[in-house]
Write a protein that holds these residues in place. Sequence first.
Motif, mmCIF file in Angstrom:
data_model
loop_
_atom_site.group_PDB
_atom_site.id
_atom_site.type_symbol
_atom_site.label_atom_id
_atom_site.label_comp_id
_atom_site.label_asym_id
_atom_site.label_seq_id
_atom_site.Cartn_x
_atom_site.Cartn_y
_atom_site.Cartn_z
ATOM 1 N N HIS A 256 2.175 3.840 -0.600
ATOM 2 C CA HIS A 256 2.038 5.955 -1.161
ATOM 3 C C HIS A 256 2.944 6.468 -0.659
ATOM 4 N N GLN A 257 3.721 6.441 -0.311
ATOM 5 C CA GLN A 257 5.137 7.098 0.196
ATOM 6 C C GLN A 257 5.696 7.317 -1.012
ATOM 7 N N LEU B 137 4.159 8.576 -3.780
ATOM 8 C CA LEU B 137 4.736 10.697 -3.539
ATOM 9 C C LEU B 137 6.075 10.953 -4.493
ATOM 10 N N ARG C 120 -3.185 14.573 -4.388
ATOM 11 C CA ARG C 120 -2.580 13.242 -4.177
ATOM 12 C C ARG C 120 -2.782 11.963 -4.026
ATOM 13 N N TRP C 121 -3.855 11.798 -2.451
ATOM 14 C CA TRP C 121 -4.079 10.873 -2.385
ATOM 15 C C TRP C 121 -5.062 10.158 -2.515
#
Length: 497
Positions: free
Chosen positions: A26-27, A30, A74-75
């Motif tokens: 996930h990071q 982003l 964004r998630w």
Amino acid sequence: MVQPCTLVIFGASGDLTARKLIPALHQLYLEGQMPARFRIFGFARREKTDASWRAEMQEAVAKFSRTKPMDAARWAAFADNLYYQCGDLGDPAAYQSLATRLRSADDPDLRDNLVFYMATSPSQFGGIADNLHAAGVLRRKEDADTAWQRVVVEKPFGHDGASARTLNNQITQHVRERQVFRIDHYLGKETVQNIMMFRFSNSIFERLWNRESVDHVQITVSEEIGVGGRGGYYEEAGALRDMVQNHLLQILSLVAMEPPVSLQAESIRNEKVKLLQSIRPLSAEDVRRQAVRGQYFAGALNGENRLGYRQEEKVGPSSNVETFVALKLFIDNWRWSGVPFYLRTGKNLPLRASEVRVQFRPTPNVLFAARTADPLQPNALTLRLQPDEGISLFFNGKVPGNSAQLRPVRMHFDYDAEFGAYTPEAYERLLLEAMAGDATLFIRRDEVEAAWQIVDSIRAGWSGTPLSNREFYAAGTWGPVAAEDLLAQAGHQWHNP
Ligand code: BG6
């Protein structure tokens, strides 16, 4: 640029997936580092739907992500790429269903570029590879192939040299060695990567990095945590297998290896293997003199009472498993002949800190001996790997005033102060490299086997002998007395971080 691909995580209900893997992916997303198109499949036995797994992972990311708060939009965009495949790891039909879903993508990259991440117990790695191969989604990469499949393997990589070889044989039955990415998460740490960069980009240090100038080296990986809920695993592993076989020997190889021919993965790994192979093997008698184990008993750490190891959950009441190891190793090569390398690691030590200390030879103590009560401190360089990442150089300086008094002082570089608090999680880098196909930060087969050879000889020396009194230590202290004795033999002492 990382090519579009699909990542399948086996063991998707486990701790690693929730704490590390999904937050890291996930990071990366982003930060715009994920491929332009990707899919992530979680594979595990529990009944779940794509939606329920997404909700679970959302909670995990909210809890474990290093960027807070979470951006809901964004998630949601990231989570659209998450899918869940329910199945038993031993059931071929489950792999057929997985294969059908993998092939359902219209995009050929997503369909054929596949990373299989084995976050399961090692006893299942071989079976998973067999099943994937039988389902037609894992095969040996030929040079002409544009599509690729890779296998990422978590530690522990075997239990000893023999089981590691069996495991290697099982996995490479269906893929080439260069498709296998064995994880040691220490290699994903910025400061560990910096060891090599630092050594080979700074002439003032590199020319001192040898037996002429270095008196000895200390590598400490101390942990404040105890064994906690991992008693069952730890009883099988112990600190030597859990930490030394991988993390400490990896740090050692980076600290001591020769300069690689290039920055290609194979060049770097060749040098690491050579170094591991140059470590002098330990006979049973050497083990007695050069390898110390320890086990914690109840004590207090930062005002908190800690149980003794033998009282931990799922630990035998008379267990001889070590929670601490200290070693004195010699590297029989041109550069390091005669220089002791001391390694230590333990649980329930006073604080969490990983550090490499290179201690240089002392000056002849002739000039100042009459003026100073204590012998002069030798120069030292410490690479602090975590936390409070930085590098310090220790030297002596004149204390201002009308006397010729000397005192050790330090020059310090602090990562945060210099670069800002940018500390990516090791797994972010490792997942990215696995998707990119760069194996530099992963362990090659011969590296694993060389590391086991050292560990196996130590285990053999210990086997059948119970821990002695000098090998127990109270939780919250720096380890057993025997570890102090180990250095005292040569007039050295541990420098605690
Ligand atoms: C793991 C070990 O590989 O590394 C654990 O299994 C240990 O026992 C951990 O606690 C330490 O990792 P880190 O990144 O917290 O230093």
